[in-house]
Design a protein around this motif. Sequence first.
Motif, PDB file in Angstrom:
ATOM      1  N   LEU A  16      78.804  30.457  25.319  1.00  0.00           N
ATOM      2  CA  LEU A  16      78.169  29.995  26.550  1.00  0.00           C
ATOM      3  C   LEU A  16      78.566  28.560  26.866  1.00  0.00           C
ATOM      4  O   LEU A  16      78.875  28.209  28.006  1.00  0.00           O
ATOM      5  N   PHE A  17      78.560  27.713  25.808  1.00  0.00           N
ATOM      6  CA  PHE A  17      78.902  26.308  25.985  1.00  0.00           C
ATOM      7  C   PHE A  17      80.330  26.170  26.508  1.00  0.00           C
ATOM      8  O   PHE A  17      80.596  25.359  27.407  1.00  0.00           O
ATOM      9  N   GLY A  18      81.242  26.981  25.963  1.00  0.00           N
ATOM     10  CA  GLY A  18      82.622  26.944  26.420  1.00  0.00           C
ATOM     11  C   GLY A  18      82.738  27.301  27.895  1.00  0.00           C
ATOM     12  O   GLY A  18      83.459  26.637  28.648  1.00  0.00           O
ATOM     13  N   PHE A  19      82.013  28.332  28.331  1.00  0.00           N
ATOM     14  CA  PHE A  19      82.069  28.715  29.746  1.00  0.00           C
ATOM     15  C   PHE A  19      81.473  27.620  30.632  1.00  0.00           C
ATOM     16  O   PHE A  19      82.003  27.302  31.692  1.00  0.00           O
ATOM     17  N   TRP A  20      80.356  27.071  30.176  1.00  0.00           N
ATOM     18  CA  TRP A  20      79.720  25.980  30.929  1.00  0.00           C
ATOM     19  C   TRP A  20      80.706  24.816  31.106  1.00  0.00           C
ATOM     20  O   TRP A  20      80.843  24.274  32.209  1.00  0.00           O
ATOM     21  N   PHE A 180      91.114  22.553  27.417  1.00  0.00           N
ATOM     22  CA  PHE A 180      91.453  22.912  26.038  1.00  0.00           C
ATOM     23  C   PHE A 180      90.199  22.835  25.163  1.00  0.00           C
ATOM     24  O   PHE A 180      89.976  23.695  24.308  1.00  0.00           O
ATOM     25  N   ARG A 181      89.390  21.810  25.420  1.00  0.00           N
ATOM     26  CA  ARG A 181      88.136  21.695  24.673  1.00  0.00           C
ATOM     27  C   ARG A 181      87.250  22.918  24.915  1.00  0.00           C
ATOM     28  O   ARG A 181      86.731  23.531  23.966  1.00  0.00           O
ATOM     29  N   ALA A 182      87.103  23.285  26.203  1.00  0.00           N
ATOM     30  CA  ALA A 182      86.319  24.474  26.537  1.00  0.00           C
ATOM     31  C   ALA A 182      86.876  25.693  25.818  1.00  0.00           C
ATOM     32  O   ALA A 182      86.142  26.510  25.245  1.00  0.00           O
ATOM     33  N   CYS A 183      88.217  25.791  25.813  1.00  0.00           N
ATOM     34  CA  CYS A 183      88.891  26.932  25.181  1.00  0.00           C
ATOM     35  C   CYS A 183      88.590  26.967  23.684  1.00  0.00           C
ATOM     36  O   CYS A 183      88.346  28.040  23.121  1.00  0.00           O
ATOM     37  N   MET A 184      88.589  25.798  23.039  1.00  0.00           N
ATOM     38  CA  MET A 184      88.316  25.762  21.606  1.00  0.00           C
ATOM     39  C   MET A 184      86.877  26.181  21.318  1.00  0.00           C
ATOM     40  O   MET A 184      86.598  26.826  20.316  1.00  0.00           O
ATOM     41  N   PHE A 185      85.939  25.826  22.221  1.00  0.00           N
ATOM     42  CA  PHE A 185      84.554  26.264  22.014  1.00  0.00           C
ATOM     43  C   PHE A 185      84.436  27.781  22.145  1.00  0.00           C
ATOM     44  O   PHE A 185      83.748  28.427  21.362  1.00  0.00           O
ATOM     45  N   ILE A 186      85.125  28.335  23.136  1.00  0.00           N
ATOM     46  CA  ILE A 186      85.093  29.791  23.313  1.00  0.00           C
ATOM     47  C   ILE A 186      85.712  30.473  22.101  1.00  0.00           C
ATOM     48  O   ILE A 186      85.177  31.450  21.565  1.00  0.00           O
ATOM     49  N   LEU A 187      86.857  29.920  21.645  1.00  0.00           N
ATOM     50  CA  LEU A 187      87.519  30.483  20.468  1.00  0.00           C
ATOM     51  C   LEU A 187      86.589  30.446  19.261  1.00  0.00           C
ATOM     52  O   LEU A 187      86.449  31.435  18.525  1.00  0.00           O
ATOM     53  N   GLN A 188      85.917  29.309  19.093  1.00  0.00           N
ATOM     54  CA  GLN A 188      84.999  29.162  17.970  1.00  0.00           C
ATOM     55  C   GLN A 188      83.872  30.196  18.061  1.00  0.00           C
ATOM     56  O   GLN A 188      83.532  30.857  17.075  1.00  0.00           O
ATOM     57  N   GLY A 189      83.348  30.350  19.269  1.00  0.00           N
ATOM     58  CA  GLY A 189      82.259  31.304  19.469  1.00  0.00           C
ATOM     59  C   GLY A 189      82.683  32.721  19.152  1.00  0.00           C
ATOM     60  O   GLY A 189      82.005  33.452  18.401  1.00  0.00           O
ATOM     61  N   SER A 190      83.841  33.122  19.694  1.00  0.00           N
ATOM     62  CA  SER A 190      84.261  34.511  19.473  1.00  0.00           C
ATOM     63  C   SER A 190      84.641  34.730  18.015  1.00  0.00           C
ATOM     64  O   SER A 190      84.485  35.817  17.472  1.00  0.00           O
ATOM     65  N   TRP A 191      85.142  33.647  17.373  1.00  0.00           N
ATOM     66  CA  TRP A 191      85.522  33.786  15.967  1.00  0.00           C
ATOM     67  C   TRP A 191      84.291  33.922  15.078  1.00  0.00           C
ATOM     68  O   TRP A 191      84.330  34.612  14.058  1.00  0.00           O
ATOM     69  N   PHE A 192      83.190  33.267  15.464  1.00  0.00           N
ATOM     70  CA  PHE A 192      81.931  33.475  14.735  1.00  0.00           C
ATOM     71  C   PHE A 192      81.548  34.958  14.745  1.00  0.00           C
ATOM     72  O   PHE A 192      81.151  35.516  13.725  1.00  0.00           O
TER      73      PHE A 192
END
Lengths: 278, 278, 278, 278
Positions: A16-20, A180-192
């Motif tokens: 969610l944070f990544g999308f925001w 890129f920061r947003a992308c890394m948050f999304i990546l982190q989220g999906s990887w969790f």
Amino acid sequence: MANFGGHAIPGSFFLLFGFWLTVKHILQHYWRTNQPKGRWRTPPFFKRMDYVEGGFQVFASFVGIMVEQFVVDGPHARLSNGDSWVKLMNWQHSTMYLFFGISGLALVCSTRFKGLPTGVDRFALSLALFVEGFLFYYHVHNRPPLDTHIHSLLLVAVFAGSASTMLEVFIRDNILLELFRACMFILQGSWFYQIGFVLFPLSGPEWDLTDHGNMMFVTMCFCWHLATALLLVTSTSGLIWITVSRCSGRGRDVEIGMRKTSSNSTSQKGLLEESDEE
Amino acid sequence: MANFGGHAIPGSFFLLFGFWLTVKHILQHYWRTNQPKGRWRTPPFFKRMDYVEGGFQVFASFVGIMVEQFVVDGPHARLSNGDSWVKLMNWQHSTMYLFFGISGLALVCSTRFKGLPTGVDRFALSLALFVEGFLFYYHVHNRPPLDTHIHSLLLVAVFAGSASTMLEVFIRDNILLELFRACMFILQGSWFYQIGFVLFPLSGPEWDLTDHGNMMFVTMCFCWHLATALLLVTSTSGLIWITVSRCSGRGRDVEIGMRKTSSNSTSQKGLLEESDEE
Amino acid sequence: MANFGGHAIPGSFFLLFGFWLTVKHILQHYWRTNQPKGRWRTPPFFKRMDYVEGGFQVFASFVGIMVEQFVVDGPHARLSNGDSWVKLMNWQHSTMYLFFGISGLALVCSTRFKGLPTGVDRFALSLALFVEGFLFYYHVHNRPPLDTHIHSLLLVAVFAGSASTMLEVFIRDNILLELFRACMFILQGSWFYQIGFVLFPLSGPEWDLTDHGNMMFVTMCFCWHLATALLLVTSTSGLIWITVSRCSGRGRDVEIGMRKTSSNSTSQKGLLEESDEE
Amino acid sequence: MANFGGHAIPGSFFLLFGFWLTVKHILQHYWRTNQPKGRWRTPPFFKRMDYVEGGFQVFASFVGIMVEQFVVDGPHARLSNGDSWVKLMNWQHSTMYLFFGISGLALVCSTRFKGLPTGVDRFALSLALFVEGFLFYYHVHNRPPLDTHIHSLLLVAVFAGSASTMLEVFIRDNILLELFRACMFILQGSWFYQIGFVLFPLSGPEWDLTDHGNMMFVTMCFCWHLATALLLVTSTSGLIWITVSRCSGRGRDVEIGMRKTSSNSTSQKGLLEESDEE
């Protein structure tokens, strides 16, 4: 929280944070590129977004710490029971949340007080990510190979995010770094989520945590998550850009029309030159 | 100096140094942001601060070297006794002090002689921290796991400080970097105390130097020290900023009043615009 | 594709790509340095080159993925056969191609749409190289020493290329970085051939994959490949520069002659000053 | 060249090269800071220095390669004798010299042809240092601990020099970086001597290559070499600066006197302002 839910909850938050962040930064970028060069004051709308974001970070961190401390099998704010440490895992998670809370506080303060040095919010966020990675790094010793490997892949996303956010302290308003920061948050989220699926499969057989093939698959899977995160960020930001362009295009026509009546040639010529230069 | 005192003394020095840096840099930052753009000459007050800082570094390093060499069980300036090296630990500490002394000398010189390249003081400080970390890195081989781990966490603070100070050679007058440096010194100082408490407990039982739980706790504890250091730097600099603003606010009102009588509209308008733009 | 051909095909592609980049960037550099400062619009010729390059990347990646999937002994788009993973090697190669395809797409889009942030094409290329290196890094575990070593030398070229391309996101139009990128692609290409020669010798005896002398030779051989790649890039760009200078020199004389008739002194004086300043 | 002489010869070269760089860059820096802002053309004297330096590099590299190949027990340009590699050590040294030769060639070319991209000489030097470190890194496997350690300390100097030289490609005319490079060359040179003394002692007993005390001493000794190198560079450049200032001070007085007669107030006022601003 060694179960599927314990990985899905932070995963959802990071997603969610990544999308925001994608939405926020693409709107800011739109505003920046469509602004005549004189006016550089941030409009109140963006300030309010930052307040919401920072406040949410502080609130979520507080809730996270409370939950980690006072769940049934939590440490209940006791660090040691004389002989040994109590529930260090929960304490470590609390520490991670603490730094995300500090980051939220820094965002609120830097939005509120103009005197604070620019970039202090990014600095605090970078530090929060660094601390997360730092704790995870020593978290995963003495575990089966696949468990260690899948967590160390998470670190790639965490440290890449931390590094790019640190870069943003010095290189301001660079949309590539922000996305890129947003992308890394999304990546982190999906990887969790992926970690949850692998270590605590909802159905089907357990994964063999020592099989080399599984490790090779997981490595490749991480790249697919990355590609998906890139796709999500790109399509989201593209969609928003187009939507906003259409809406404000109409708005602008009206604005231009209004300007036309007063000062005819100047304003329009300025607009044309602007779109040319880019 | 393998006892509690041997860790508390450098710890205290680093703590004090960190606070001094916080105060110095926040005052400089206040001065920078409140200066009309024309006048960029460093006021004598800051020069005096730099002399004091550099002079103290040189003095403390000299005392440190002397103490390390001529304590009762020290090497007394003898490097080898024919067969083996004499008290290499003390020699290594002396070497560390030497580089901090060089750094102090560089600060005094760069304040005194305008011809020296800008950033030479930061460069020397960065080098001193690098040498400290470099020697510590090879210092800790062949020790129990917790001992090694707790010292390698110190290296995180040392090398982070060295890297950010090196960055300051190129990015001048960035308050974030300057306060981060102060923060790393405070962290280093408080961590020295922590090392002392863990390896040479003043009271209570000895720590088990091979327990995995202890290592996990120590890792987390480092993050708490970091959070505390951040809090201390932030609150100290906030307090000083507010104090100085009030004091100079009154002073400025007087100044403006005086200017008003002579050249009325211009100066005040300039001041208002200035505070707007920021 | 564990045979000589499987290394020669990607090697040839990378070699060709490196030469193409050399030619493209030296032409762009020539155009940049010979342009009066006012006109900064990219001529259509360079745009067409970028379309060709991006389109080719997308096409080649698509073909590559198809071949990896549907060769006789390929996975035929099946990831798992119930018990174990199917042909993970082919899947990993497909993943690498996917990211080069994304990079090509980014190049086409950033050439087509002016609104995209500058540097997005370099960013995507850097990411593609990073993913290639990332997958190779975990690719080479559990192999004989020489096999591991020769592949990890490949990683030097891959990650150096990725890092320098990432730098290009922020430092635009730096011919040194652009040619270094080309050089790294050529090095990568020629090293693929070398890997093929060592692991699957076309004639003669097999290499002893555990001999220390072989490893030392291979390390040195990598440096020779680097020297050769530097020589190739330098001589190619030198040749093109001289050729273009001669051709356009004649063209310019005509241009100047034409300008002379209209506005005599100004244009020529400007040209002379320009060549002076550099 | 596994003897004392084999380490003393390159050590002497690096020492001399470091001093030469110190002298060259401090003269350039003096010239830069004392130049009125309009005139930025490099005087022929500096160009000649660069020709000499580049030419010497090429010449010394050529001689070095020849010596390594055609000494009595050298490989005589034969790489393989059918069964195994011939004298790989000499071939590796030849490769290192080759890259320093390329670096010299780049310096000569970039001085001669104005069209070459700025920084190409620094880039080539950085690459030469990188290749040296790269080859040394794989050079020292399978040796006694102290031998490995003393060589890996050399790598610190080599890679630090390579990194700072690479930085110079982008940050031009920074005297700190330039002197740091000189310092790293001096450090490298003096450390070559130290390696010679330790591994092939001229007199006295052999060093115990497995003793931990010896390793700790050597680490500390490296820091002393660094301090000495700093002292040498600082004192040399200070001496030259003062000497040149005195000489040109007299020359300038004359110049000013001459200007005074023609255009009195302007030139002198300009000079005063200049020395103020700095």
